[in-house]
Design an enzyme around this catalytic site. Structure first.
Site, PDB file in Angstrom:
ATOM      1  N   GLU A 233      -1.973  -3.750 -16.060  1.00 60.15           N
ATOM      2  CA  GLU A 233      -0.656  -3.668 -15.969  1.00 60.15           C
ATOM      3  C   GLU A 233      -0.142  -2.796 -16.954  1.00 60.15           C
ATOM      4  OE1 GLU A 233       1.017  -8.388 -15.505  1.00 60.15           O
ATOM      5  OE2 GLU A 233       0.173  -7.874 -17.165  1.00 60.15           O
ATOM      6  N   ILE A 234       0.673  -1.789 -16.431  1.00 59.75           N
ATOM      7  CA  ILE A 234       1.317  -0.723 -17.271  1.00 59.75           C
ATOM      8  C   ILE A 234       2.675  -1.173 -17.667  1.00 59.75           C
ATOM      9  CG2 ILE A 234       1.861   1.861 -17.335  1.00 59.75           C
ATOM     10  CD1 ILE A 234      -0.865   1.561 -16.765  1.00 59.75           C
TER      11      ILE A 234
END
Lengths: 438, 721
Positions: free
Chosen positions: B469-470
């Protein structure tokens, strides 16, 4: 008294100054201990990587790598090349392996210096490696001959091959062959040569044993005081060097002679143990080191590689070498503030004997026109331990000496260091370092 | 249309057909096969000078990468695929009918339909390039090799090897291909054409015999297994067991492949066998499972591109702070992909632990021969171990392009770390934090350059978890986000961009899930029932096992943290003291040897539920509601799925594709169901809303479907079109 620095060194006069920027070693360890599962090439690779980690040098800047080693693993004949490639150094950086018995990494470092002086390179990693946890144990020559002839014999079918193999083969031929510890030419084991020389120069067992205890205590103290922090790089998180033992005269003097029985002087304690280890030195031209913002530790000022009669004077090379270097630089023994002396297996004896030889008038009359090389001040010699206690991985010790002498020059604020070491076959080496003032 | 250009024919009569599709990768699209057919019928078939044909690619690094999935996807009524496949098979049969030697010269990817093409040939030459790989990966898309692959492969390499290839879809590299008889010659890419022509000439002259000469002798062991009735029955038993173990029996494709091969072994006519194969293919193409898997495949491809533009500069050096399990994992996947990694911990012992983990993983690969010694050494060299006492660490950090911190979750510590780092890292250096609990914006407050601060939330164990997840905070620059996406993608992760909210996306969805597990335990569901129900739903592990694996303390912390966050009623209905009390007892999960399960220290696979834990679970029951497996599935999954839709509604995730990929890759959400959104589409959103409303009435408002779900139900639209 020494010649002005601008003309110090070789006859090349305006030759570029060569500096020792940094150096490291992987913990020296007893045979078949922590490095039991590694090949020599792995050890060497780890030392190169550790040097890069310590110095934050961009590997792409390296011009050349040279590694000294003694016992060769045939799979990695040019171990320097394999270690270079394995250490993440660009594949376009060339490297060679060099061997000169126990002064192999000394010659590696001096070769580096020569390349730099000749303008062929600016940044060289020179180091050494040795493992005794894996040595090439071979079939006997007879069996080897049979095996080499096997493809031809196979043409006559399995029976032909079997008859080829067993014809004339004795049970004894099947015994494996370990690498020889005796010299190829003289057939003599170094412990025996050393014992002979200790008689010649009158070094007693007592003296040797005292030196042994001192060496271990120096090494132990240096480690405890953190002297080797950053110099010995961790292997699996540890920088312990497991050959260092706290010992007493009482214990050491009880041991029986190991080589010449029953009255020889060399024992398991006062000879150095079989050691695994690797080391690496970062050698640069002075201007490149400064350009990259490094603070060099020392200049490599002068060096000599000499040979003497291995039948009679096997371990005296360093004395000849030291004389040559001192003479060439116009220095006296008194000018030297740091001594790092690395004899071979029988550390204490040889160094003592060598000290005696250096201070022997008869020896000087015969060899140096009466000028004694001079007495080594023992309080300035191997004060952080030596090969006897730290261990002596043949190919790797030279780089350790250079690093340690350079660091001692800085810490002890001395001007000159003398390195001396001998090698199998009557070879000897001496080298003079000068402190670099940052 | 103009006739295709005539292929080059050597004086010895070898025609060189150069495969050259419109895109960088050759794929067998409808158009490609039509062109091939035209070429064959106009240039080869009628040309008496052609005595052999070599198929070789005009592309630099691929032969044929497979059939065009989009073509298959775009056919609504999958029955229409039947004549299309038949047409393709007829083309291959026509090739064979000319009775001249056919040679495939393979360099680069030769997959799916591409390998099936090569299998129709009489002889295969492949290059030893690192890019050369052969596989039949159809099973990964819920399909089977429909151009004769299920029939031709086992005749060439034997049933066991063929089943292994078709049921796993794995890549076969040149050396292995030669060993198993999949190819006849391996040579340098530069010599490929020459070798293929030489082989064709030898086949013409008879110096090399045409099939059915077996090119590789079967070992007596393989003969015993594959060609004797007792061996065969044991073999199929083993294969079935393997399929059940790997898929829990929920995917139809492996069984269809087995059916095709068994049918082929019965020895009917080739035409019948091929007909059977393509009918099975069409059946599979119409399944939800296949649509789901193709959806995942497309989603992954789409997510390789992101919308944050280009990073300002290329990342070469990554500093990883903290050599614990997370930090070491991040360092490993970075070093493997050629990044120089500055791995820093407080002391040498910490670093040694991290290195032990990383090198241990690589040693395993070395042992399995999936990594060469040189690659192993290079990877090792890419990791620069540093600790506070390393003289050079500050200098080293001066060359870092990105810092990824994986230090303890404490805002003050993180601020201290940023401050210290910013004294040494260059201005452009991105500072990524691997926090799972602290808002990125709060962490950025400690930075001189908050625009460089971004969240990169990895999942443990990093080397095997495919998701990242960014999380840009409101002030993160696009360049920093782009750099994070680029690095993550290169590390082999599928990256989704997520808004900076508590739990981000994956953990946020897991929150209600965990609460519901405790609610179900309270309502009488046994631990066994909980695990079994979710396994049968298609999760890779049940919730009880999952909690043990991540650690009861960690799961409890996530649940506790989210209960205190902004999720309101959606985190209610359960009682997470179930986990809190276990933490107090020291039942921390697998790592402690005791969680819900008791682990056998000698055999990591063996786990049992002790009488003590049984009693603990029993004491926890307030009211035994006599829950069924369906109740358990509906209650857990609906909480989970509703939260995912809620995230879309609140724009925490950008699209249903991100949402599906996120939960499949982050939690193992039944891949054959295609993720929460595709699952809803398949189930019927209106039906799902009704089901949830029913639970809302009996169990409470935590089951109330979110607004977006209700809207979708009302409008009759689907998340995926």
């Amino acid at each position: 008294m020494y010649r002005s620095l601008s003309t110090a060194g070789k006859a090349m006069g305006a030759a570029r100054n060569v500096v020792v920027v940094d150096g490291i070693r992987m913990p020296f360890a007893m045979q078949s201990s922590i490095y039991n599962d590694l090949m020599a090439v792995d050890l060497s690779r780890l030392s190169l990587k550790a040097l890069l980690t310590k110095t934050a040098l961009d590997p792409a800047l390296i011009d050349y790598v040279t590694i000294g080693t003694v016992i060769q693993e045939t799979k990695t004949s040019n171990i320097a090349r394999e270690a270079t490639m394995g250490a993440g150094i660009p594949l376009t950086v060339p490297s060679h392996t060099i061997t000169q018995a126990c002064i192999s990494s000394n010659i590696a470092i001096c070769t580096a210096a020569e390349k730099i002086m000749a303008g062929q390179a600016d940044i060289i990693i020179a180091g050494g490696v040795e493992t005794f946890s894996d040595v090439p144990i071979r079939f006997s020559r007879k069996v080897r001959q049979k095996l080499i002839g096997m493809p031809k014999a196979m043409k006559k079918g399995p029976m032909g091959a079997a008859s080829h193999f067993f014809k004339g083969l004795k049970a004894a031929d099947l015994a494996p062959e370990a690498p020889a510890i005796a010299n190829f030419t003289t057939g003599e084991v170094m412990g025996v040569s050393s014992d002979r020389l200790s008689s010649k120069f009158g070094v007693s067992r007592q003296e040797m044993d005292e030196f042994t205890v001192l060496s271990h205590s120096n090494a132990g103290k240096a480690h405890a005081e953190g002297w080797y922090e950053g110099d010995v790089m961790p292997y699996k998180g540890s920088t312990e060097e497991n050959g260092i033992k706290a010992s007493t005269m009482e214990k050491v003097s009880k041991l029986k002679p190991a080589f010449v029985k029953p009255y020889g002087t060399h024992t398991a304690a006062n000879s150095s143990f079989l050691t695994d280890g690797a080391s690496a030195s970062l050698i640069m031209s002075e201007e490149k080191a400064l350009e990259l913002g490094y603070k060099p530790m020392s200049y490599i000022r002068d060096w000599a590689f000499v040979a003497c009669d291995p039948f009679e004077e096997l371990l005296l090379g360093p004395t000849y070498g030291a004389e040559k270097c001192l003479r060439s630089m116009g220095l006296n023994m008194d000018d030297i503030g740091v001594f790092e002396v690395r004899p071979r297996r029988d550390a204490s004896e040889a160094s003592t004997k060598r000290r005696n030889a250096m201070d022997s008038q008869a020896f000087a009359d015969k060899n140096f026109n009466g000028k004694k090389v001079g007495q080594i001040d023992r309080s300035k010699m191997n004060t952080k331990g030596g090969s006897l206690s730290l261990g002596h991985p043949f190919g790797a010790t030279g780089s350790r000496l250079v690093t340690n002498a350079s660091r001692r020059l800085q810490a002890e604020e001395e001007r000159f260091a003398l390195l001396a070491a001998c090698a199998d076959g009557g070879l000897g080496h001496a080298c003079i370092l000068e402190r670099y003032d940052n | 249309r103009p006739p295709p250009p005539s292929p080059q024919v050597t004086p010895s009569g070898v025609a060189l057909v150069r495969l050259d599709g419109p895109k960088a990768m050759n794929t067998i699209s409808f158009e490609f096969s039509a062109a091939a057919k035209r070429l064959w019928s106009t240039q080869i078939e009628p040309n008496p000078a052609v005595k052999a044909v070599v198929f070789i690619s005009a592309k630099a690094n691929n032969f044929i990468a497979g059939a065009d999935i989009q073509d298959i996807k775009n056919v609504d009524d999958k029955q229409e695929l039947l004549p299309i496949i038949e047409d393709g098979v007829d083309f291959f049969k026509a090739m064979k009918a000319k009775k001249i030697p056919l040679v495939a010269a393979v360099n680069g990817a030769c997959m799916g339909g591409g390998l099936e093409w090569a299998l129709w040939c009489d002889y295969r030459v492949c290059s030893d390039s690192a890019a050369t790989k052969m596989s039949l990966p159809e099973v990964k898309l819920g399909l089977l090799p429909g151009f004769g692959g299920t029939q031709n492969l086992f005749e060439l390499v034997g049933v066991q090897a063929a089943m292994d290839m078709m049921l796993t879809g794995k890549d076969i590299r040149p050396a292995k291909a030669k060993k198993m008889g999949l190819v006849d010659i391996v040579c340098s890419p530069h010599a490929l054409e020459h070798n293929a022509i030489a082989a064709a000439e030898d086949l013409i002259s008879g110096a090399v015999k045409m099939p059915p000469v077996p090119r590789k002798k079967k070992s007596w062991m393989n003969w015993a297994i594959e060609d004797t009735p007792p061996g065969q029955s044991k073999m199929w038993e083993t294969i079935n067991k393997m399929v059940m173990k790997n898929t829990n029996g929920v995917y139809p494709a492996p069984f269809a492949i087995i059916d095709c091969v068994k049918n082929g072994l019965k020895g009917g006519s080739m035409d019948d066998r091929l007909k059977f194969e393509r009918e099975k293919f069409v059946e599979l193409a119409a399944t939800n499972e296949s649509a789901s898997l193709i959806g995942i495949f497309d989603g992954m491809t789409a997510l390789k591109k992101h919308s944050f533009g280009k990073p300002e500069r290329k990342t070469g050096t990554i500093a990883v702070l903290g050599a614990g399990l997370m930090g070491a994992g991040i360092a490993q996947v970075s070093a493997e992909k050629g990044y120089k990694v500055l791995l820093k911990d407080k002391n040498a012992a910490g670093i040694a632990n991290g290195e032990k983990y990383i090198f241990g993983n690589w040693d395993k690969k070395l042992k399995r021969k999936t990594m060469t010694m040189h690659k192993h050494n290079q990877n090792t060299s890419n990791i620069v171990p540093l600790d506070d006492s390393s003289p050079s660490w500050k200098k080293q950090f001066g060359s870092a392009d990105m810092v990824i911190e994986a230090v303890f979750e404490d805002i003050n510590l993180k601020h201290a770390v940023i401050k210290e780092m910013e004294e040494h890292i260059p201005e452009h250096c991105v500072f990524a934090t691997n926090t799972s609990a602290i808002p990125i914006a709060d962490i950025a407050k400690g930075s001189k350059r908050p625009e460089n601060v971004v969240g990169m939330h990895y999942f443990s164990p990093v080397p095997s978890m495919p998701l990242l997840e960014i999380i840009p905070h409101a002030g993160t620059s696009d360049a920093a986000t782009a750099a994070a996406c680029d690095v993550g993608t290169k590390q082999g992760k599928t990256c989704i961009a997520v808004k900076d909210v508590p739990g981000f996306y994956v953990n946020r969805c897991l929150g209600p899930f965990l609460v519901e597990v405790s609610a179900l335990a309270r309502d009488g569901a046994s631990l066994e029932l909980l695990d079994k129900s979710m396994l049968n739903f298609g999760m890779p592990v049940g919730p009880v096992t999952l909690a043990d694996e991540v650690g009861i303390d960690v799961a409890g912390k996530v649940a506790g943290f989210l209960s205190d966050a902004d999720m309101g009623v959606r985190m209610t209905g359960g009682d997470i003291s179930l986990m809190e009390e276990m933490v107090a007892k020291g039942w921390l999960g697998r790592k402690a040897g005791q969680g819900f399960y008791t682990y056998d220290p000698k055999n990591p696979k063996k786990k049992t539920i002790s009488a003590e834990v049984k009693q603990y679970a029993k004491d926890f029951i307030k009211e035994d509601k006599g829950l069924t497996e369906e109740d358990v599935q509906n209650r857990i999954v609906s909480r989970f799925v509703n939260e995912a839709v809620m995230c879309l509604q609140d724009e925490i995730i950008a699209s249903p594709v991100d949402g599906d990929i996120g939960l499949i890759f982050g939690t193992g959400f039944a891949p054959f169901r295609g993720g929460p959104f595709r699952y809803l589409d398949t189930y019927g959103i209106d039906k799902y809303v009704a089901m949830m409303n029913k639970y809302a009435e009996t169990e409470g408002p935590q089951f109330e479907p979110c607004q977006l779900m209700k809207d979708m139900a009302a409008s009759g639209k689907k998340f995926h079109n």
